[in-house]
Design a protein around this motif. Structure first.
Motif, PDB file in Angstrom:
ATOM      1  N   ARG A   4      22.352  -5.712 -21.751  1.00  0.00           N
ATOM      2  CA  ARG A   4      22.926  -6.068 -23.051  1.00  0.00           C
ATOM      3  C   ARG A   4      23.294  -7.539 -23.095  1.00  0.00           C
ATOM      4  NH1 ARG A   4      26.638  -1.167 -22.108  1.00  0.00           N
ATOM      5  NH2 ARG A   4      27.980  -2.773 -21.226  1.00  0.00           N
ATOM      6  N   ALA A   5      23.098  -8.131 -24.278  1.00  0.00           N
ATOM      7  CA  ALA A   5      23.563  -9.489 -24.535  1.00  0.00           C
ATOM      8  C   ALA A   5      24.690  -9.437 -25.548  1.00  0.00           C
ATOM      9  CB  ALA A   5      22.422 -10.352 -25.062  1.00  0.00           C
ATOM     10  N   LEU A   6      25.599 -10.389 -25.453  1.00  0.00           N
ATOM     11  CA  LEU A   6      26.751 -10.449 -26.355  1.00  0.00           C
ATOM     12  C   LEU A   6      26.654 -11.722 -27.192  1.00  0.00           C
ATOM     13  CD1 LEU A   6      29.510  -9.279 -27.246  1.00  0.00           C
ATOM     14  CD2 LEU A   6      30.556 -10.657 -25.422  1.00  0.00           C
ATOM     15  N   LEU A   7      26.721 -11.543 -28.512  1.00  0.00           N
ATOM     16  CA  LEU A   7      26.719 -12.672 -29.437  1.00  0.00           C
ATOM     17  C   LEU A   7      27.968 -12.586 -30.299  1.00  0.00           C
ATOM     18  CD1 LEU A   7      22.993 -12.559 -30.662  1.00  0.00           C
ATOM     19  CD2 LEU A   7      23.953 -13.949 -28.804  1.00  0.00           C
ATOM     20  N   ALA A   8      28.551 -13.741 -30.620  1.00  0.00           N
ATOM     21  CA  ALA A   8      29.789 -13.752 -31.398  1.00  0.00           C
ATOM     22  C   ALA A   8      29.748 -14.850 -32.452  1.00  0.00           C
ATOM     23  CB  ALA A   8      31.004 -13.953 -30.492  1.00  0.00           C
ATOM     24  N   SER A   9      30.287 -14.529 -33.609  1.00  0.00           N
ATOM     25  CA  SER A   9      30.490 -15.518 -34.661  1.00  0.00           C
ATOM     26  C   SER A   9      31.479 -16.574 -34.171  1.00  0.00           C
ATOM     27  CB  SER A   9      31.041 -14.806 -35.903  1.00  0.00           C
ATOM     28  OG  SER A   9      31.518 -15.726 -36.836  1.00  0.00           O
ATOM     29  N   PRO A  10      31.346 -17.837 -34.621  1.00  0.00           N
ATOM     30  CA  PRO A  10      32.254 -18.893 -34.155  1.00  0.00           C
ATOM     31  C   PRO A  10      33.614 -18.877 -34.853  1.00  0.00           C
ATOM     32  CG  PRO A  10      30.654 -19.821 -35.669  1.00  0.00           C
ATOM     33  CD  PRO A  10      30.268 -18.371 -35.472  1.00  0.00           C
TER      34      PRO A  10
END
Length: 255
Positions: A4-10
């Protein structure tokens, strides 16, 4: 275990949640992932999906809401993420493909997950000719604009323009006018997803129109061609008790 990869809004809430998740679970770079967890709101989810379409590497996405509405997201929780992901219900979302030709002859091909909208650029109303599968069905629509929405996008701008809510998996598109003046009684159409839609801008020099694929705009268009693109289907993952098809259905009962 699925990589899994984790992406987040800034935004501060999304970044704080990402820090907690990174400390609690194992993650891999997006290039090595089989699945993505996205933190933010609906705008960030759309941005994540568009990035996948542009890079031609499409992965299932499980979103958690750290934004405002979060219609395309699941609830934010730090605990039991592995169990949640193992129980998710997948939903296929087929994007639209918009081919916009400008008055100057430039051509732009862009995907749209929610909708393609045509909007007047000045005080003057737009005049649009609408063709369905090579047959002219509206020789002249005078309006602020019009839009074509997918089932996933039917509860967004389309619903605000009094368009119909389309069940997920219905294989339909909504064609919805925006503040129509003529013909007065035309309130739009529901079309099979195999339909090819072409919109020609009449008096394009005098009455300029822009075309918008989700958040990406092409100005001063002369013609826009729209069709579903099944070659780039997307997969959204939802908690079984918070599934997208239920949300879309229940939107019809919200006053």
């Amino acid at each position: 275990m699925t990589a899994r990869a984790l992406l987040a809004s800034p935004t501060p809430p999304a970044l704080a949640a990402a820090a907690e998740l990174r400390a609690a679970y194992e993650w891999v770079p997006i290039e090595e992932a089989e699945q993505v967890v996205a933190l933010g709101g609906d705008g960030f989810m759309l941005q994540t999906l568009h990035t996948m379409l542009e890079r031609h590497r499409i992965l299932p996405v499980f979103g958690m809401n750290l934004g405002t509405i979060g219609f395309l997201m699941n609830d934010w929780r730090l605990e039991h993420l592995d169990e949640r992901l193992a129980r998710t219900k997948p939903f296929r979302v087929s994007p639209l493909s918009m081919t916009a030709t400008t008055v100057g002859g430039e051509q732009h091909i862009l995907p749209a997950i929610n909708e393609v909208s045509l909007l007047r650029e000045t005080r003057q109303t737009a005049k649009l000719e609408v063709t369905i599968n090579d047959r002219i069905v509206l020789p002249e629509l005078i309006a602020d604009g019009m839009l074509v929405a997918t089932p996933a996008g039917s509860t967004a701008y389309n619903l605000s323009a009094n368009g119909p809510i389309l069940p997920l998996g219905s294989a339909l598109m909504a064609l919805t006018p925006i503040s129509p003046f003529r013909p007065r009684r035309w309130r739009g159409a529901i079309l099979p997803e195999k339909t090819r839609i072409a919109v020609r801008v009449l008096e394009a020099d005098k009455r300029p129109v822009s075309a918008v694929a989700d958040q990406r705009e092409v100005r001063e268009v002369s013609q826009v061609d729209i069709a579903i693109d099944h070659n780039r289907d997307l997969t959204l993952l939802f908690d079984p008790e918070h599934a997208l098809d239920d949300r879309i259905t229940m939107e019809q009962f919200i006053a």
